[in-house]
Design an enzyme around this catalytic site. Sequence first.
Site, short mmCIF file in Angstrom:
data_model
loop_
_atom_site.label_atom_id
_atom_site.label_comp_id
_atom_site.label_asym_id
_atom_site.label_seq_id
_atom_site.Cartn_x
_atom_site.Cartn_y
_atom_site.Cartn_z
CG HIS A 153 21.42 -8.88 -8.20
ND1 HIS A 153 20.45 -8.71 -9.17
CD2 HIS A 153 22.52 -8.24 -8.68
CE1 HIS A 153 20.95 -8.02 -10.18
NE2 HIS A 153 22.21 -7.72 -9.91
CG ASP A 183 17.19 -9.54 -8.71
OD1 ASP A 183 17.53 -9.20 -7.56
OD2 ASP A 183 17.98 -9.53 -9.68
CB SER A 257 22.38 -4.65 -11.00
OG SER A 257 22.59 -5.86 -11.65
#
Length: 405
Positions: A153, A183, A257
């Site tokens: 992402h 992911d 992230s």
Amino acid sequence: MTGLFCFRPSRLRLGWRRDRLSLPARSRFALSLLSAGLLAGQGIEANTPAHADGVSPPTAPPVSNDMAAVLGVARPLTFAPLVKKVGPAVVNIAVTRDINPSSSKRLHVLPDVKGTPLERRFRERLRRHGEEMLGAGSGFIIDPSGIIVTNNHVVGDASNITVSLANGHELPARVMGVDDLTDIAVIKVESLTPLPYVKWGESRQVQVGDWIMAAGNPFGLGSSITAGIVSARGRDIGASPFDDFLQLDAPINPGNSGGPTFNMQGEVIAINTAIVSPTGGSVGIGFSIPSEIVIPVVEALRTSGHIERGWLGVTLEDEEGQDGARVVDADKGGAAQLAGLRKNDFIITVGSEHVENARTLIRIIAATKPGTTLPLTVRRKAVVLQMQVSVGTRPVEDDRDGDDQ
């Protein structure tokens, strides 16, 4: 991507998909993807102040060796040596697109930066480079040739990816492969000299209460470190059929992230991916993908750029008080129908693995190489049947809702 996102599990389909919801109200808890670097270290030793009258306060009784082992008194007084060891391999990632310098279009500013002292800095930098920033995140180098691991992402929809190294150098990157289901993404930069890198650790050995340290790019600030412990294992947050997150209490924020979580030996044991937060910032509940899931995905993406996953072609559901996964429907001509599965059959074992529920079956089949023949134990009313199924290939994109496999 930036901002708050919720994961809402739809019915389990052996294939699965993640639905991203609109921004929730600030007063509600939301699961946030961390797509904007990582955890701030806490040393934890302070001098005990004397009372105003000059009398020192009571001191704690000495701790025995046995109690020291139990309480972990031998905790690190500083994370500095560990930071020096692994910090150079942690990178910041910016995802941008080109804009027309003569355009009067207002520059887009990341929601995570808007209203902070960084907003002006971002605007000046974007105008100088003629770019619009779409997202920012973190990553880490796993090979001196420039191979970097991050979250899908962070870079999945990127047109331009810029990697900032710890020494300040910026390098363009290309995507080697992404896997939306877990992911995970692998990107690569080209460098004239070997780059610092980190090694994988064994997440299976991680215990609740173990010290960990994370690094990344929170709110686009640049390299940052935080520390804490593993709060829980095996968390399922509805992101995918492979959910098996480590829960951390170390502060993680938007921008973290794709950043690494380290054990005290400086090995990567997880990738920071999501948080629970009413505001978008850290409240001490973060989630990281354990290395036992990440490593095989990364190796497949490095070699082939994609991952083929198993597929049965069935819609599944759980039934309270019953072990196994109940077949709600079977695709015509699909692997399940060809094997003889019918509506209302209960799949109770696959190979040597017991099926507790639909999600367990999804994980087993999705992790199986297409073309593999697996034995199934199926309960049909009062009869137990043995079947053989040749696992199919999961469609590249399956838009059907439901607990499908």
